[in-house]
Design an enzyme around this catalytic site. Structure first.
Site, PDB file in Angstrom:
ATOM      1  CG  ASN A   6       5.924  -8.847  -5.768  1.00  0.00           C
ATOM      2  OD1 ASN A   6       6.802  -8.249  -6.396  1.00  0.00           O
ATOM      3  ND2 ASN A   6       4.714  -8.339  -5.577  1.00  0.00           N
ATOM      4  CD1 TRP A   7      12.117 -10.429  -3.291  1.00  0.00           C
ATOM      5  CD2 TRP A   7      14.111  -9.635  -3.935  1.00  0.00           C
ATOM      6  NE1 TRP A   7      13.079 -11.198  -2.696  1.00  0.00           N
ATOM      7  CE2 TRP A   7      14.303 -10.735  -3.071  1.00  0.00           C
ATOM      8  CE3 TRP A   7      15.212  -8.983  -4.471  1.00  0.00           C
ATOM      9  CZ2 TRP A   7      15.580 -11.189  -2.731  1.00  0.00           C
ATOM     10  CZ3 TRP A   7      16.477  -9.438  -4.132  1.00  0.00           C
ATOM     11  CH2 TRP A   7      16.650 -10.532  -3.261  1.00  0.00           C
ATOM     12  CE  LYS A   8       4.798  -6.074  -2.674  1.00  0.00           C
ATOM     13  NZ  LYS A   8       3.647  -5.571  -1.988  1.00  0.00           N
ATOM     14  CG  HIS A  94       0.815  -6.379  -7.417  1.00  0.00           C
ATOM     15  ND1 HIS A  94       0.574  -5.326  -6.570  1.00  0.00           N
ATOM     16  CD2 HIS A  94       1.266  -7.399  -6.650  1.00  0.00           C
ATOM     17  CE1 HIS A  94       0.877  -5.697  -5.331  1.00  0.00           C
ATOM     18  NE2 HIS A  94       1.303  -6.951  -5.354  1.00  0.00           N
ATOM     19  CD  GLU A  96       2.267  -3.001  -4.133  1.00  0.00           C
ATOM     20  OE1 GLU A  96       3.217  -3.388  -4.831  1.00  0.00           O
ATOM     21  OE2 GLU A  96       2.110  -3.352  -2.944  1.00  0.00           O
ATOM     22  CD  GLU A 163      -0.990 -10.382  -4.104  1.00  0.00           C
ATOM     23  OE1 GLU A 163      -0.088 -10.813  -3.390  1.00  0.00           O
ATOM     24  OE2 GLU A 163      -0.844  -9.398  -4.841  1.00  0.00           O
ATOM     25  N   GLY A 169       0.695  -5.785   2.587  1.00  0.00           N
ATOM     26  CA  GLY A 169       1.608  -4.931   3.353  1.00  0.00           C
ATOM     27  C   GLY A 169       1.037  -4.365   4.643  1.00  0.00           C
ATOM     28  CB  SER A 206      -0.014  -9.584   5.519  1.00  0.00           C
ATOM     29  OG  SER A 206      -0.068  -8.197   5.278  1.00  0.00           O
ATOM     30  N   GLY A 227       5.296 -10.909  -0.528  1.00  0.00           N
ATOM     31  CA  GLY A 227       6.001  -9.650  -0.758  1.00  0.00           C
ATOM     32  C   GLY A 227       7.087  -9.446   0.284  1.00  0.00           C
ATOM     33  N   GLY A 228       6.797  -8.608   1.284  1.00  0.00           N
ATOM     34  CA  GLY A 228       7.765  -8.223   2.308  1.00  0.00           C
ATOM     35  C   GLY A 228       8.580  -9.391   2.867  1.00  0.00           C
TER      36      GLY A 228
HETATM   37  P1  PGA Z   1       3.028  -8.466   1.166  1.00  0.00           P
HETATM   38  O1  PGA Z   1       2.858  -8.266  -0.401  1.00  0.00           O
HETATM   39  O2  PGA Z   1       3.366  -9.926   1.390  1.00  0.00           O
HETATM   40  O3  PGA Z   1       4.148  -7.581   1.566  1.00  0.00           O
HETATM   41  O4  PGA Z   1       1.737  -8.109   1.807  1.00  0.00           O
HETATM   42  C1  PGA Z   1       2.235  -9.219  -1.206  1.00  0.00           C
HETATM   43  C2  PGA Z   1       2.129  -8.720  -2.622  1.00  0.00           C
HETATM   44  O5  PGA Z   1       1.957  -7.528  -2.822  1.00  0.00           O
HETATM   45  O6  PGA Z   1       2.233  -9.501  -3.575  1.00  0.00           O
END
Ligand code: PGA
Length: 245
Positions: A6-8, A94, A96, A163, A169, A206, A227-228
């Protein structure tokens, strides 16, 4: 095992280069049961699709509008548009986006439209830190699942991504016994309440090359939403390697 990148809201055309290594890796391990799915921002979907067309990697989007097809919705992308561009998957719900006001009802509508047009859905659920502290995690998860998936057919096209919001994050991950308990609970709800025979549940929050070995020891986990750590090819490949080898 599923590995979803997930590159956001990150990445530009230059970052496509990092896919070369991952494509090579996926090709080398093509006989292993791994599904690598990249979810770049909308602006990169087309370039990604061109790059991964004949590879073992699949394309996904990070969100979409609830309306199935075209319409007067400025700034939005419909499930059909995603399908046309070559997306096979889409992330819905998600945290976010929930944080920006997306409701369970909207999520339910989006999932319905996506399924109708043949997209696979990565449906995100998870408790916040204060909900965890109040010890209402199970109640929250059950509620998110049952309202999000209300009156949905073909639920085998839905993968749940558990999640915990406090883990995204932050570098924090749940204690393994808690994660095990929550993943099993989610599977129980999916089987009992929604009659899904073989539900798939991923963990996200994370995930990195250092903690993935511990995380993968949880038997019920069918993969990771990253994500990250998915933005650097080496880290992402390391996560896959440490899970499957
Ligand atoms: P993260 O993000 O690995 O950076 O914690 C995961 C996500 O939001 O899907």
């Amino acid at each position: 095992m599923y590995f979803i990148a997930n590159w956001k809201m990150y990445g530009d055309l230059k970052s496509l280069k990092s896919l070369d290594k991952v494509i090579k890796f996926a090709n080398y391990h093509k006989r292993k049961k791994i599904m690598i799915i990249y979810c770049p921002p909308y602006t990169l979907l087309h370039s990604f699709q061109n790059k991964i067309k004949k590879t073992k990697i699949f394309l996904g989007a990070q969100n979409c509008h609830a309306e199935l097809s075209d319409g007067p919705f400025t700034g939005s992308i419909s499930p059909k548009m995603l399908k046309r561009i070559g997306s096979k998957y889409v992330i819905i719900g998600h945290s976010e986006n929930r944080f920006e006001g997306e409701t369970d009802l909207q999520i339910n509508k989006k999932i319905k439209s996506c399924i109708k047009c043949g997209l696979n859905v990565i449906f995100c659920i998870g408790e916040t830190h204060s909900q965890k502290k109040k010890k209402i995690t199970s109640q929250i998860l059950k509620n998110q699942i049952t309202t999000g998936l209300k009156k949905i057919k073909f639920s085998n096209k839905i993968i749940i991504a558990y999640e915990p919001v406090w883990s995204i994050g932050t570098g924090l991950i749940p204690k393994l016994y808690e994660l095990d308990k929550n993943v099993n609970f989610i599977k129980k709800v999916l089987k009992k309440n929604l009659k899904i025979k073989n539900p798939k549940v991923l963990y996200g929050g994370s995930v990195n090359p250092k903690n993935v070995k511990n995380l993968r020891s949880i038997a019920g986990i069918d993969g990771f939403l990253v994500g990250g750590a998915s933005q650097k090819a080496n880290n992402f490949i390391d996560i896959v390697k440490k899970t499957i080898i």
